[in-house]
Design an enzyme around this catalytic site. Structure first.
Site, PDB file in Angstrom:
ATOM      1  N   ASP A  28       0.833  -1.212   0.000  1.00 38.22           N
ATOM      2  CA  ASP A  28       0.000   0.000   0.000  1.00 38.22           C
ATOM      3  C   ASP A  28       0.870   1.267   0.000  1.00 38.22           C
ATOM      4  OD1 ASP A  28      -2.289   1.496   0.042  1.00 38.22           O
ATOM      5  OD2 ASP A  28      -2.775   1.098   2.139  1.00 38.22           O
ATOM      6  N   ASN A  76     -10.605  -2.801  -6.708  1.00 37.13           N
ATOM      7  CA  ASN A  76      -9.738  -1.860  -7.436  1.00 37.13           C
ATOM      8  C   ASN A  76     -10.276  -1.488  -8.830  1.00 37.13           C
ATOM      9  OD1 ASN A  76      -6.617  -3.141  -6.036  1.00 37.13           O
ATOM     10  ND2 ASN A  76      -7.836  -1.385  -5.391  1.00 37.13           N
TER      11      ASN A  76
HETATM   12  C1  FPP Z   1      -1.887   0.199  -3.399  1.00 40.73           C
HETATM   13  O1  FPP Z   1      -1.436   1.531  -3.432  1.00 40.73           O
HETATM   14  C2  FPP Z   1      -1.394  -0.524  -4.573  1.00 40.73           C
HETATM   15  C3  FPP Z   1      -2.183  -1.090  -5.523  1.00 40.73           C
HETATM   16  C4  FPP Z   1      -3.645  -1.055  -5.510  1.00 40.73           C
HETATM   17  C5  FPP Z   1      -1.600  -1.757  -6.690  1.00 40.73           C
HETATM   18  C6  FPP Z   1      -0.372  -2.537  -6.385  1.00 40.73           C
HETATM   19  C7  FPP Z   1       0.430  -2.579  -7.613  1.00 40.73           C
HETATM   20  C8  FPP Z   1       1.780  -2.631  -7.674  1.00 40.73           C
HETATM   21  C9  FPP Z   1       2.673  -2.766  -6.516  1.00 40.73           C
HETATM   22  C10 FPP Z   1       2.449  -2.555  -8.987  1.00 40.73           C
HETATM   23  C11 FPP Z   1       1.865  -3.476  -9.945  1.00 40.73           C
HETATM   24  C12 FPP Z   1       2.030  -4.894  -9.543  1.00 40.73           C
HETATM   25  C13 FPP Z   1       1.322  -5.905 -10.096  1.00 40.73           C
HETATM   26  C14 FPP Z   1       1.759  -7.300  -9.875  1.00 40.73           C
HETATM   27  C15 FPP Z   1       0.111  -5.656 -10.911  1.00 40.73           C
HETATM   28  P1  FPP Z   1      -2.501   2.675  -3.602  1.00 40.73           P
HETATM   29  O2  FPP Z   1      -2.604   3.023  -5.038  1.00 40.73           O
HETATM   30  O3  FPP Z   1      -3.794   2.274  -2.959  1.00 40.73           O
HETATM   31  O4  FPP Z   1      -1.803   3.828  -2.785  1.00 40.73           O
HETATM   32  P2  FPP Z   1      -2.510   5.002  -1.976  1.00 40.73           P
HETATM   33  O5  FPP Z   1      -3.325   4.362  -0.886  1.00 40.73           O
HETATM   34  O6  FPP Z   1      -1.337   5.768  -1.451  1.00 40.73           O
HETATM   35  O7  FPP Z   1      -3.323   5.782  -2.959  1.00 40.73           O
END
Ligand code: FPP
Length: 252
Positions: A28, A76
């Site tokens: 996250d 998501n």
């Molecule tokens: C959470 O951060 C992350 C995600 C929903 C996506 C995770 C994706 C990756 C680590 C890269 C891609 C990897 C694959 C295997 C597809 P957030 O966007 O919710 O962060 P925030 O809470 O700070 O907005």
């Protein structure tokens, strides 16, 4: 001050005999990392992908048998089309470009979640990666894609109901039957429940991840945003896990 923020790396003392068998990570903070650096959200996911690759390598070298990451949840899809498309382009890039390294590391890739509905290019690359790494005997790397804990349990229960209707199952439904019906069950090699669930970025909730499987997992949190996550932070959190007294409901 939260733990794991200022500790020097030189003092990490991991006990090789008490390594968790299965580590699960809620990666996250990509969006906040991007904002902090004045970059678009996708730059955060791109940096998050680099962290993920490093942690796969590190976990494999530490002898961890199962690593599961929450890459894309059933919720998501609510994000903008641009962000969703970007995440799947990153996934495609990862599995295409890193397939050789995964094979060199002897890592077996599996998917938790119904990835049949992800964009066709990403699906094709995932199919290929699952196939090409299936016989590897090292760490199993589970990518949770279009995954939700409730959807996982619901799907499992429906599979069991089908077997009851067809007469394949009669009598009591057992915990073992439910465990085996989940994404972590029979179809992906009966992955043991996670010993530890790590969540980055200061949030302290499960967000529909591995709801059945986490019954006795230890939870470890850090303020570090996922793109800033390093093998050193990972090892510090594993050390914190090793300091926990796991009683599984029993008493000393
Ligand atoms: C959470 O951060 C992350 C995600 C929903 C996506 C995770 C994706 C990756 C680590 C890269 C891609 C990897 C694959 C295997 C597809 P957030 O966007 O919710 O962060 P925030 O809470 O700070 O907005």
């Amino acid at each position: 001050m939260r733990k794991n923020q200022t500790k020097g790396t030189e003092s990490i003392m991991l006990d090789k005999d008490r390594m968790p068998r299965h580590v699960a990570i809620i990666m996250d903070g990509n969006g906040r990392w991007a904002k902090k650096h004045g970059l678009p959200r996708l730059a955060g996911h791109n940096a998050g992908m680099e962290s993920m690759k490093e942690i796969v390598r590190c976990a494999s070298n530490l002898g961890i048998q199962y690593l599961t990451v929450y890459a894309f949840s059933t919720e998501n899809w609510k994000r903008s089309q641009e962000e969703v498309g970007g995440i799947f382009r990153l996934l495609t890039k990862f599995v295409d470009l890193d397939l050789d390294e995964l094979n060199e590391e002897n890592v077996r890739v599996k998917c938790f979640g119904d990835y049949s509905i992800i964009p066709p290019k990403a699906k094709k690359s995932m199919d290929e990666t699952l196939k090409e790494t299936a016989d590897n005997t090292g760490m199993q790397f589970n990518i949770a894609l279009n995954y939700g804990g409730r959807a996982d349990i619901l799907r499992g229960v429906n599979k069991i109901a089908d077997k009851v209707r067809s007469g394949e199952i009669s009598g009591e439904i057992t915990e073992d039957m439910i465990s085996r019906s989940l994404w972590s069950g029979d179809e992906n090699g009966n992955v043991p429940d996670p010993d530890v669930i790590i969540r980055t970025s200061g949030e302290e909730r499960l967000s529909n991840f591995l709801l059945w499987q986490c019954a006795y997992s230890e939870f470890v949190f850090t303020d570090v945003l996922w793109p800033d996550f390093t093998p050193e932070v990972f090892e510090q959190l594993l050390e914190e896990y090793q300091g926990r007294d796991r009683r599984f409901g029993g008493r000393k």
